[in-house]
Design an enzyme around this catalytic site. Sequence first.
Site, PDB file in Angstrom:
ATOM      1  N   TYR A 152      -1.846  -7.677 -10.849  1.00 19.56           N
ATOM      2  CA  TYR A 152      -0.843  -7.851  -9.798  1.00 19.56           C
ATOM      3  C   TYR A 152       0.327  -8.713 -10.269  1.00 19.56           C
ATOM      4  CZ  TYR A 152      -4.330  -6.009  -6.520  1.00 19.56           C
ATOM      5  OH  TYR A 152      -5.238  -5.217  -5.872  1.00 19.56           O
TER       6      TYR A 152
ATOM      7  N   GLU B  79       0.825  -1.212   0.000  1.00 20.01           N
ATOM      8  CA  GLU B  79       0.000   0.000   0.000  1.00 20.01           C
ATOM      9  C   GLU B  79       0.857   1.258   0.000  1.00 20.01           C
ATOM     10  OE1 GLU B  79      -3.018  -0.465  -0.718  1.00 20.01           O
ATOM     11  OE2 GLU B  79      -2.798  -2.614  -0.443  1.00 20.01           O
TER      12      GLU B  79
END
Length: 615
Positions: free
Chosen positions: A441, A361
């Site tokens: 991803y 993050e």
Amino acid sequence: MKKYLLLLLGAGYGLALQAQPERWQQKVKYTIDANLDVNTNIVNGKEKITYWNNAPDTLNRLFIHLYWNAFQPGSMMDVRSRELGKIILGKNRKGEAVQDWDPRVRDRISKLSSSQIGYQHVKSLRIDGVEQKLIPHETILEVDLKKPILPHTSTDLAIEFEAQVPEQIRRSGRDNVEGVRYSMSQWYPKIVEYDYQGWNANPYIAREFYGVWGSYDVNITLDKNYLVAATGTVQNPDEVGFGYGKSEGVPQKAGDKTTWHFKADSVHDFVWAADNQYKLIKRQIEDGPLFYFVYKRKSADDDTKWNLLADSVAYVYPYIARTFGAYPYHNYSFIQGGDGGMEYPMATLIKGPSLGTALHEFGHNWYQGILGSNESLYPWMDEGGATYFQTRIFGWLHHDSTWYKASYRSYYYLAKSGLEEPMSTHADHYNTNFAYGAAAYGKGAVFYDQLAYIIGKKNMDAFLLRYFNTWGFKHPNANDMIRVAEKVSGLELEWYKNYWVYSTKTIDYAIDKVSSVQNHGVVELVRKGDMPMPLDVLVTYKDGKQEMYNIPLGMMYGHKPADNNYYPWIFAPEWRWTSPTYQLELSRPNTDIKSIEIDPHGLMADVDRLNNTLN
């Protein structure tokens, strides 16, 4: 305190980074006053917005995001989730059908009651005191302007809104499984981004975001027993208490409410969270940012885990700064919230003190927060970049040279699944949740890892910093990224972008046979896959000596530099992509050879490595 890279221009907007290319950007300034009633979960707010139209185009309408309208039975998000849940991906080890659910959403929206749903109602929208015509499209509000906004002019909007905080399902909401009362993302009417491709009025279906950079001046009023963590820097730390300033705990003041005042410049969104059992710890980095860690304390064990996370982030930050670029803002907040990990400028919502999630993050503040690529159109640039960021830091931290392999495994599974779609697919329009996740991803991270294989490790490090410094606050696209890599490496790389991003063609190279010509070994190599690549071929001789042969791809018009000094590097003639075979002439006879291996470090995403070695 360091002299931050953030240089405020005009009304506190803008970041001066070296060698910026020319690309106009819209600009916005929000002044928001919001009042949250913690008993009814209703937010009443007022926004004053100044919007600068820096485009060469006249705007006859505006679009505004109303994200929380997605959390209602029958919404586009609800229907889409339930439709994808009907897809059967296969069977698990127990023989049970595996459905293509997003496990966080499933069919939960369809079951929400009137008190559990989310909504955002714009009660009024005025420009120069004149009410505008509003056309609702669920999560997008169309504003039919009575007076157009001309190029290179600005306009002022005044909005009054009411919103109900939804039960936590996706990103936003209240009372999640961690027990956190409020995770307040996508909580205010937000101007849609208009860029060189036009309006990006994407309905909220499930996934990614894109926004206008600007400044935020936000006042949040709620029960004084609640600690608030948010994007931006708190302006009244001593008044709000809880350790932000000199005072600890609940502020000693008359009345039962506190107003929290935050400011942020050069950000494209604003997130906050609040809980009456939150605890705050800090880590100040020398010549770096101030980190806040905000979590819901349930036991002393929570203190231990969150302090360990804080120490770990502080420890790895210098490596991050010298590898990816220095974080340019004053502070950053890791906030315990709902829904795994959610990225926002200057803050993230994470479920718990996982270092892996925290780093992923945090990485978004480079790829989503500062570079700000269009996540809807190029989700892999952001999610793949943050995954690369996370795994590379883990590799450095643990001295692990195989840190990248999890991303490759994800990609291989996708490539062999029969469900792969090009990475150029819009984030909301993948046919399956599975294909989106593995592409954005896994395959997205492999794009970065494999780029290092193509241009060389030193060039890759130079690329990371130059990309950051060149395209910060410019919304780069895939071509912008690859052009930086070309300028750093001196190689032509459009072919790599086209094959890896816009197709699902796979890489597969094999060693066919070894022969001898004039006392020199000759290795016949075969391209069995449809995607061409440069090759590293390691030859080990019986006397223990080794040679690395680099075979550049003809379309590159050059080759990478030697990646190490472990063995001699020999640069062979180019391999033209139209030729399925190639003959590599060695420096020694074939009788001296012990083994031959294509790509010994495994950085080329070859879908069948069993044919890469000859012993």
